[in-house]
Enzyme design. Sequence first.
Site, PDB file in Angstrom:
ATOM      1  N   SER A 117       0.820  -1.222   0.000  1.00 56.54           N
ATOM      2  CA  SER A 117       0.000   0.000   0.000  1.00 56.54           C
ATOM      3  C   SER A 117       0.854   1.273   0.000  1.00 56.54           C
ATOM      4  O   SER A 117       1.958   1.297   0.539  1.00 56.54           O
ATOM      5  CB  SER A 117      -0.877  -0.001   1.256  1.00 56.54           C
ATOM      6  OG  SER A 117      -1.446   1.259   1.478  1.00 56.54           O
ATOM      7  N   TYR A 141      -2.297   5.141  -3.974  1.00 59.11           N
ATOM      8  CA  TYR A 141      -3.368   6.098  -3.704  1.00 59.11           C
ATOM      9  C   TYR A 141      -2.872   7.377  -4.350  1.00 59.11           C
ATOM     10  O   TYR A 141      -1.929   7.992  -3.843  1.00 59.11           O
ATOM     11  CB  TYR A 141      -3.549   6.325  -2.195  1.00 59.11           C
ATOM     12  CG  TYR A 141      -4.436   5.332  -1.495  1.00 59.11           C
ATOM     13  CD1 TYR A 141      -5.628   4.892  -2.069  1.00 59.11           C
ATOM     14  CD2 TYR A 141      -4.098   4.856  -0.235  1.00 59.11           C
ATOM     15  CE1 TYR A 141      -6.447   3.994  -1.408  1.00 59.11           C
ATOM     16  CE2 TYR A 141      -4.916   3.953   0.427  1.00 59.11           C
ATOM     17  CZ  TYR A 141      -6.095   3.530  -0.167  1.00 59.11           C
ATOM     18  OH  TYR A 141      -6.906   2.644   0.489  1.00 59.11           O
ATOM     19  N   THR A 167      -5.518   2.579  -7.081  1.00 56.61           N
ATOM     20  CA  THR A 167      -6.839   2.433  -6.454  1.00 56.61           C
ATOM     21  C   THR A 167      -7.701   3.621  -6.854  1.00 56.61           C
ATOM     22  O   THR A 167      -7.357   4.775  -6.574  1.00 56.61           O
ATOM     23  CB  THR A 167      -6.694   2.351  -4.919  1.00 56.61           C
ATOM     24  OG1 THR A 167      -5.932   1.172  -4.627  1.00 56.61           O
ATOM     25  CG2 THR A 167      -8.044   2.258  -4.227  1.00 56.61           C
ATOM     26  N   LYS A 246      -7.663  -0.661  -9.481  1.00 56.16           N
ATOM     27  CA  LYS A 246      -8.352  -1.401  -8.414  1.00 56.16           C
ATOM     28  C   LYS A 246      -9.585  -0.614  -7.954  1.00 56.16           C
ATOM     29  O   LYS A 246      -9.480   0.585  -7.646  1.00 56.16           O
ATOM     30  CB  LYS A 246      -7.402  -1.609  -7.233  1.00 56.16           C
ATOM     31  CG  LYS A 246      -8.047  -2.217  -5.985  1.00 56.16           C
ATOM     32  CD  LYS A 246      -6.992  -2.563  -4.936  1.00 56.16           C
ATOM     33  CE  LYS A 246      -7.596  -3.176  -3.696  1.00 56.16           C
ATOM     34  NZ  LYS A 246      -8.147  -2.180  -2.768  1.00 56.16           N
ATOM     35  N   HIS A 270     -13.394  -2.522  -2.154  1.00 55.14           N
ATOM     36  CA  HIS A 270     -12.529  -2.107  -1.047  1.00 55.14           C
ATOM     37  C   HIS A 270     -12.934  -2.835   0.245  1.00 55.14           C
ATOM     38  O   HIS A 270     -12.846  -2.275   1.341  1.00 55.14           O
ATOM     39  CB  HIS A 270     -12.637  -0.587  -0.857  1.00 55.14           C
ATOM     40  CG  HIS A 270     -11.353   0.101  -0.498  1.00 55.14           C
ATOM     41  ND1 HIS A 270     -10.689   0.944  -1.349  1.00 55.14           N
ATOM     42  CD2 HIS A 270     -10.625   0.100   0.649  1.00 55.14           C
ATOM     43  CE1 HIS A 270      -9.615   1.439  -0.739  1.00 55.14           C
ATOM     44  NE2 HIS A 270      -9.549   0.941   0.483  1.00 55.14           N
TER      45      HIS A 270
HETATM   46  C1  LIG Z   1      -7.542  -2.514   7.345  1.00 54.73           C
HETATM   47  C2  LIG Z   1      -7.613  -2.378   5.854  1.00 54.73           C
HETATM   48  C3  LIG Z   1      -6.781  -1.473   5.211  1.00 54.73           C
HETATM   49  C4  LIG Z   1      -6.837  -1.343   3.813  1.00 54.73           C
HETATM   50  N1  LIG Z   1      -5.942  -0.499   3.182  1.00 54.73           N
HETATM   51  C5  LIG Z   1      -5.977  -0.385   1.830  1.00 54.73           C
HETATM   52  C6  LIG Z   1      -5.016   0.420   1.154  1.00 54.73           C
HETATM   53  O1  LIG Z   1      -4.137   1.001   1.756  1.00 54.73           O
HETATM   54  N2  LIG Z   1      -5.123   0.497  -0.199  1.00 54.73           N
HETATM   55  C7  LIG Z   1      -6.094  -0.157  -0.919  1.00 54.73           C
HETATM   56  O2  LIG Z   1      -6.154  -0.039  -2.150  1.00 54.73           O
HETATM   57  N3  LIG Z   1      -6.984  -0.950  -0.289  1.00 54.73           N
HETATM   58  C8  LIG Z   1      -6.935  -1.089   1.052  1.00 54.73           C
HETATM   59  N4  LIG Z   1      -7.817  -1.935   1.676  1.00 54.73           N
HETATM   60  C9  LIG Z   1      -8.745  -2.747   0.860  1.00 54.73           C
HETATM   61  C10 LIG Z   1      -8.074  -4.074   0.456  1.00 54.73           C
HETATM   62  O3  LIG Z   1      -7.067  -3.869  -0.494  1.00 54.73           O
HETATM   63  C11 LIG Z   1      -9.077  -5.046  -0.172  1.00 54.73           C
HETATM   64  O4  LIG Z   1      -9.754  -4.403  -1.227  1.00 54.73           O
HETATM   65  C12 LIG Z   1     -10.091  -5.595   0.826  1.00 54.73           C
HETATM   66  O5  LIG Z   1      -9.534  -5.757   2.108  1.00 54.73           O
HETATM   67  C13 LIG Z   1     -10.584  -6.945   0.319  1.00 54.73           C
HETATM   68  O6  LIG Z   1     -11.610  -7.409   1.086  1.00 54.73           O
HETATM   69  P1  LIG Z   1     -11.460  -8.495   2.271  1.00 54.73           P
HETATM   70  O7  LIG Z   1     -10.814  -7.781   3.409  1.00 54.73           O
HETATM   71  O8  LIG Z   1     -12.886  -8.830   2.517  1.00 54.73           O
HETATM   72  O9  LIG Z   1     -10.641  -9.653   1.758  1.00 54.73           O
HETATM   73  C14 LIG Z   1      -7.763  -2.103   3.065  1.00 54.73           C
HETATM   74  C15 LIG Z   1      -8.589  -3.028   3.727  1.00 54.73           C
HETATM   75  C16 LIG Z   1      -8.501  -3.176   5.092  1.00 54.73           C
HETATM   76  C17 LIG Z   1      -9.377  -4.203   5.755  1.00 54.73           C
END
Ligand SMILES: Cc1cc2nc3c(=O)[nH]c(=O)nc-3n(C[C@H](O)[C@H](O)[C@H](O)COP(=O)(O)O)c2cc1C
Length: 375
Positions: A117, A141, A167, A246, A270
């Site tokens: 990330s 981002y 993203t 994404k 997300h």
């Molecule tokens: C705590 C947390 C932080 C996240 N941080 C980012 C991030 O920094 N960048 C991003 O594109 N998605 C982020 N996401 C989304 C994840 O990349 C992903 O789309 C999502 O967790 C997938 O779903 P799942 O947790 O049900 O497997 C984050 C998700 C969580 C749970």
Amino acid sequence: MSKVEVNEHTRSIPIRFKDLEYQAKQLLEEKVFVYAESGAGNEETLNDNRKAFNRWKITPRFLKDVSEVTLNTMINGQAIAAPIFLAPVGMQGIAHPDGELASAKAAASQGIPFVSSTVSSYSLEDIANASDNGNRWFQLYYPNDVKLATSFVKRAEAAGYGAIVITVDMPFIGNRERDRSNDYSPFLQGSGIANYAVDPVFQQYMQAKQNPNIVEEMLPYFYRPALQWEDIDHIRKAVDLPIYLKGILHPDDAEQAVNHGIDGIVVSNHGGRQLDGCIASLDALPFIKDRVKDKLPILLDSGVRSGPDIVKALALGADAILLGRPYLYGLTIAGEAGVEQVLHNIIHDLKTTLALSGITSIQEVNGSLVQKIDK
Ligand SMILES: Cc1cc2nc3c(=O)[nH]c(=O)nc-3n(C[C@H](O)[C@H](O)[C@H](O)COP(=O)(O)O)c2cc1C
């Protein structure tokens, strides 16, 4: 494929997602766990991500030789050990002191790509050094400053990252009501500053303002409400790496990605953390696949928890999936060993699911394997 040895340490790491979640909850401060677990708004989309998987059922075939099942596959010419990626999850230092260093190492040990990330707790260079032989992609981002965005992706290219994942579903942060109720943001506490802190362009901005507070200086840059296709085109020209988008949910956007020469998309909401009430990723997938066919690889995330989930996603048109919360909880419980164990378990489950479905390779999975039922 290499196997994780189950030693004394890893034996205590739960196998079931519910148990992983439960143990992580015991270990984290309440508001930190809520930040990881929760979704936006009423959590309608968060819950629907799971319901969508339950609406599809596998119809297995038998009397086929399934003594050898292989999971390896290719995404845009890159070989991976199984159709699984670790999703970009920011600020992993709040879950475990080793944060992304541990997750990236665990992914590398299993031949699984790690998507790092922008708001990681360690810099992208430190993560690259920690996971030398691993396949790493960098998630952008898009900062509200093109010079800074360019600097990030060029650093990722120089550090050996294999693709840029932009993203697109965060022109603004989602309405995370539970975090707002807890008055909690790890971002505002400075947990995701590592990539900014060492960036030469950002450092120039800091010097010009003479403000020693990085978080304050980051805030105006963090997301880009005006993000548009021309910004994506700019990044495509700035680096020689494949570009993925994404957060795609609409077939029109998927088609536009093809028209802009994008190398791949991640169908994602997300993990239910951005637009509440939007379509579950798995529900969006067949429409997107129908529109773009095989013109670009399609990855999917949001709600994937098991081998059967992966098979359903592949049958509906995904080339691979990304895991989010499951590995974050593994990291919380046991650092690198925890993430390794989560990967080991899901790989085992995927293999078993394929064998019990009468399938011996990822390439054989197709739409005839699943049926939608009324629920
Ligand atoms: C705590 C947390 C932080 C996240 N941080 C980012 C991030 O920094 N960048 C991003 O594109 N998605 C982020 N996401 C989304 C994840 O990349 C992903 O789309 C999502 O967790 C997938 O779903 P799942 O947790 O049900 O497997 C984050 C998700 C969580 C749970």
